[in-house]
Design a protein around this motif. Sequence first.
Motif, PDB file in Angstrom:
ATOM      1  N   MET A   1       0.819  -1.222   0.000  1.00 47.75           N
ATOM      2  CA  MET A   1       0.000   0.000   0.000  1.00 47.75           C
ATOM      3  C   MET A   1       0.854   1.275   0.000  1.00 47.75           C
ATOM      4  O   MET A   1       0.591   2.239   0.729  1.00 47.75           O
TER       5      MET A   1
ATOM      6  N   GLU B   1      -0.895   4.716  -0.860  1.00 47.81           N
ATOM      7  CA  GLU B   1      -1.710   5.210   0.252  1.00 47.81           C
ATOM      8  C   GLU B   1      -0.833   5.672   1.411  1.00 47.81           C
ATOM      9  O   GLU B   1      -1.137   6.664   2.076  1.00 47.81           O
TER      10      GLU B   1
ATOM     11  N   ILE C   1      11.458   2.944   8.989  1.00 49.87           N
ATOM     12  CA  ILE C   1      10.528   3.524   9.960  1.00 49.87           C
ATOM     13  C   ILE C   1      11.194   4.648  10.758  1.00 49.87           C
ATOM     14  O   ILE C   1      10.526   5.598  11.187  1.00 49.87           O
TER      15      ILE C   1
ATOM     16  N   HIS D   1       5.505  10.085  19.024  1.00 50.03           N
ATOM     17  CA  HIS D   1       6.839  10.054  18.432  1.00 50.03           C
ATOM     18  C   HIS D   1       7.793   9.507  19.480  1.00 50.03           C
ATOM     19  O   HIS D   1       8.236  10.223  20.381  1.00 50.03           O
TER      20      HIS D   1
ATOM     21  N   VAL E   1      11.245   7.936  16.379  1.00 46.30           N
ATOM     22  CA  VAL E   1      10.532   7.053  15.444  1.00 46.30           C
ATOM     23  C   VAL E   1       9.041   7.315  15.624  1.00 46.30           C
ATOM     24  O   VAL E   1       8.521   7.228  16.743  1.00 46.30           O
ATOM     25  N   MET E   2       8.348   7.655  14.543  1.00 44.04           N
ATOM     26  CA  MET E   2       6.954   8.083  14.687  1.00 44.04           C
ATOM     27  C   MET E   2       5.983   6.902  14.688  1.00 44.04           C
ATOM     28  O   MET E   2       4.927   6.929  14.045  1.00 44.04           O
ATOM     29  N   THR E   3       6.334   5.887  15.485  1.00 40.02           N
ATOM     30  CA  THR E   3       5.572   4.642  15.521  1.00 40.02           C
ATOM     31  C   THR E   3       4.132   4.845  15.998  1.00 40.02           C
ATOM     32  O   THR E   3       3.198   4.295  15.415  1.00 40.02           O
TER      33      THR E   3
ATOM     34  N   GLU F   1       2.262   7.544  15.914  1.00 43.87           N
ATOM     35  CA  GLU F   1       1.470   8.248  14.911  1.00 43.87           C
ATOM     36  C   GLU F   1       1.185   7.340  13.710  1.00 43.87           C
ATOM     37  O   GLU F   1       0.087   7.381  13.140  1.00 43.87           O
ATOM     38  N   LEU F   2       2.156   6.493  13.335  1.00 36.28           N
ATOM     39  CA  LEU F   2       1.913   5.549  12.232  1.00 36.28           C
ATOM     40  C   LEU F   2       0.772   4.599  12.580  1.00 36.28           C
ATOM     41  O   LEU F   2      -0.118   4.355  11.755  1.00 36.28           O
TER      42      LEU F   2
ATOM     43  N   THR G   1      -2.513   6.494  12.501  1.00 28.85           N
ATOM     44  CA  THR G   1      -2.895   6.899  11.149  1.00 28.85           C
ATOM     45  C   THR G   1      -3.317   5.691  10.316  1.00 28.85           C
ATOM     46  O   THR G   1      -4.311   5.737   9.591  1.00 28.85           O
ATOM     47  N   LEU G   2      -2.554   4.603  10.418  1.00 34.45           N
ATOM     48  CA  LEU G   2      -2.893   3.407   9.634  1.00 34.45           C
ATOM     49  C   LEU G   2      -4.242   2.831  10.061  1.00 34.45           C
ATOM     50  O   LEU G   2      -5.035   2.406   9.216  1.00 34.45           O
TER      51      LEU G   2
ATOM     52  N   GLN H   1      -6.980   6.125   9.281  1.00 27.49           N
ATOM     53  CA  GLN H   1      -7.112   6.908   8.047  1.00 27.49           C
ATOM     54  C   GLN H   1      -6.934   6.107   6.767  1.00 27.49           C
ATOM     55  O   GLN H   1      -7.118   6.659   5.689  1.00 27.49           O
ATOM     56  N   THR H   2      -6.507   4.863   6.844  1.00 26.84           N
ATOM     57  CA  THR H   2      -6.254   4.115   5.606  1.00 26.84           C
ATOM     58  C   THR H   2      -7.285   3.005   5.447  1.00 26.84           C
ATOM     59  O   THR H   2      -8.158   2.806   6.295  1.00 26.84           O
ATOM     60  N   VAL H   3      -7.153   2.250   4.360  1.00 27.94           N
ATOM     61  CA  VAL H   3      -8.070   1.136   4.088  1.00 27.94           C
ATOM     62  C   VAL H   3      -8.073   0.122   5.240  1.00 27.94           C
ATOM     63  O   VAL H   3      -9.051  -0.602   5.433  1.00 27.94           O
ATOM     64  N   LEU H   4      -7.007   0.105   6.038  1.00 23.61           N
ATOM     65  CA  LEU H   4      -6.933  -0.843   7.156  1.00 23.61           C
ATOM     66  C   LEU H   4      -7.963  -0.543   8.234  1.00 23.61           C
ATOM     67  O   LEU H   4      -8.290  -1.406   9.043  1.00 23.61           O
TER      68      LEU H   4
ATOM     69  N   MET I   1       1.520  -4.914   5.525  1.00 18.74           N
ATOM     70  CA  MET I   1       0.384  -4.118   5.981  1.00 18.74           C
ATOM     71  C   MET I   1      -0.913  -4.527   5.299  1.00 18.74           C
ATOM     72  O   MET I   1      -1.933  -4.739   5.957  1.00 18.74           O
ATOM     73  N   PHE I   2      -0.884  -4.650   3.970  1.00 14.30           N
ATOM     74  CA  PHE I   2      -2.132  -4.945   3.262  1.00 14.30           C
ATOM     75  C   PHE I   2      -2.644  -6.354   3.574  1.00 14.30           C
ATOM     76  O   PHE I   2      -3.842  -6.629   3.433  1.00 14.30           O
TER      77      PHE I   2
ATOM     78  N   LEU J   1       5.086  -2.792  13.597  1.00 16.01           N
ATOM     79  CA  LEU J   1       5.669  -1.447  13.700  1.00 16.01           C
ATOM     80  C   LEU J   1       6.710  -1.375  14.803  1.00 16.01           C
ATOM     81  O   LEU J   1       7.810  -0.843  14.607  1.00 16.01           O
TER      82      LEU J   1
END
Lengths: 292, 292
Positions: free
Chosen positions: A162, A165, A205, B144, B161-163, B165-166, B169-170, B173-176, B208-209, B233
């Motif tokens: 992805m 995205e 990452i 962060h 490492v912005m773990t 926030e990732l 967000t995942l 905000q994403t298809v997940l 991820m997908f 992550l």
Amino acid sequence: MTYWIAADWGTTTLRITRMDGTRALETRESDQGMNTLTREQFEPALLAMAGDWIDGPTQVIACGMVGARQGWAEAAYRSLPCTPLDSGLTKVTTQDARLDVSIVPGVRQLKPHPDVMRGEETQIAGILAKLPEFEGVACLPGTHTKWAHLSAGEIVSFRTVMTGELFATLTGQTVLRHSLSGDGWDEDAFLAAVSDALSRPETLIAKMFELRAADLLHGQDAAIGRGILSGLLIGAELAATKPWWMGRDIVITGSDKTTRAYAAALTSQGLNPKILPARDMTLAGLTAAKGT
Amino acid sequence: MTYWIAADWGTTTLRITRMDGTRALETRESDQGMNTLTREQFEPALLAMAGDWIDGPTQVIACGMVGARQGWAEAAYRSLPCTPLDSGLTKVTTQDARLDVSIVPGVRQLKPHPDVMRGEETQIAGILAKLPEFEGVACLPGTHTKWAHLSAGEIVSFRTVMTGELFATLTGQTVLRHSLSGDGWDEDAFLAAVSDALSRPETLIAKMFELRAADLLHGQDAAIGRGILSGLLIGAELAATKPWWMGRDIVITGSDKTTRAYAAALTSQGLNPKILPARDMTLAGLTAAKGT
């Protein structure tokens, strides 16, 4: 009747083309993608956009998320290995008797990892219509990039990443948006980051926040930051998909800008990808589907 | 005057504590973080929340994004290596003459990679106040996450490492988001994914997908999917930060839930991290800053 309608109906976009046999006459596009429509709204959306093309019985061949469970009609996944179009199309019941609508089913993979595609199987059918003898890997970059191993006319396995995205979300929704705005693009920064991520994919990452810090401390240009982030993500994708592309022939089928980025990244690794335009491949695939 | 106010003023949250010397009397929290306020609104926000604590000259020691360029007053970064609190505090000019406000400056790193922190230096000061002889790595997990190498009372280097926030967000905000909703959590799936990502960090971006496909094809439970994503992550983060933690003593200072996840991940790698609660370390750090 030689006129028919090819419909590329994805999550966010509907693109219809009036076809005369194998020849495209006119294309129209709207943002009435699958995720904006309830089941009852698909037929009116199509009629509103294509109404003046329909003066009698009209065949419509559609691919993409229109065939998802939340779409117009569920076109059940076929399982690998399979040709991109085998087992035929899913018929849709319409209110308007002039319409004869069929949807191309998606493809699923159960092993070695679970994966799904809807729409890309039609592009792959287009690739194989243009290059019937092709053996190798089709890379279909986009929101969810697909890497498909093709052999003897079949999809043998595939992998979805992805990346598109992730890039859109990281630049639009996270703290990085403050440092990566606009649509600038630095090619040198991109290629250096591809190489960096390919040689040390485990650092991906940790590298993301550097883009914010480099802006705060050095005022790093957003175009450089965007090039680096894209390069890190595509480089990480190439590291993850190495078993797919390593030593194989590659076809890339995507939009212009994305395709150029993937082609540059693969070329920097000594590969020589062939490029086929995505919209042409979708039409070639839908044309092949019409004949099935 | 023995009463003073400790203020942990971050991007999204303001947390103030009425202190009597080194003793915390009462804590109040609001969502009036830095990113909701213009420069002129910081003082009224503080007075509205702490008004009844202020019956005469009152010292306020603040840390966090309140000292950013977009904050109440910019507290210029200090450069590494430095002790967490050296070079003193930045005074803020106030309208209300009873207020005596100071902000703890953040810390920046120019090499080997650009990085910044604001607020975590105060937690590190708290850690060193509790464990003055500590030599090793402080892991401060959060939106962060910071990994800071501490030696001889100084911050020698660090990595953000912005773990957090990732993950947010995942999953948001994403298809997940369709497959990872709720706040369920499967610990076994988490630990297996940590191990997986640590041994093959290059596959992170491709895994991820799978979380979406596993839901579509097998109805995989969201709690398992969330455990896997978090594990991938954090495992990738541990792979990227191995030079920081490998063979070193580790202190983890964060919120309960996040701290437990990092502690479990590090313990699964044969480490024995010491845990110190984040809020206590912030207060200890602000108390140390008051004394400087």
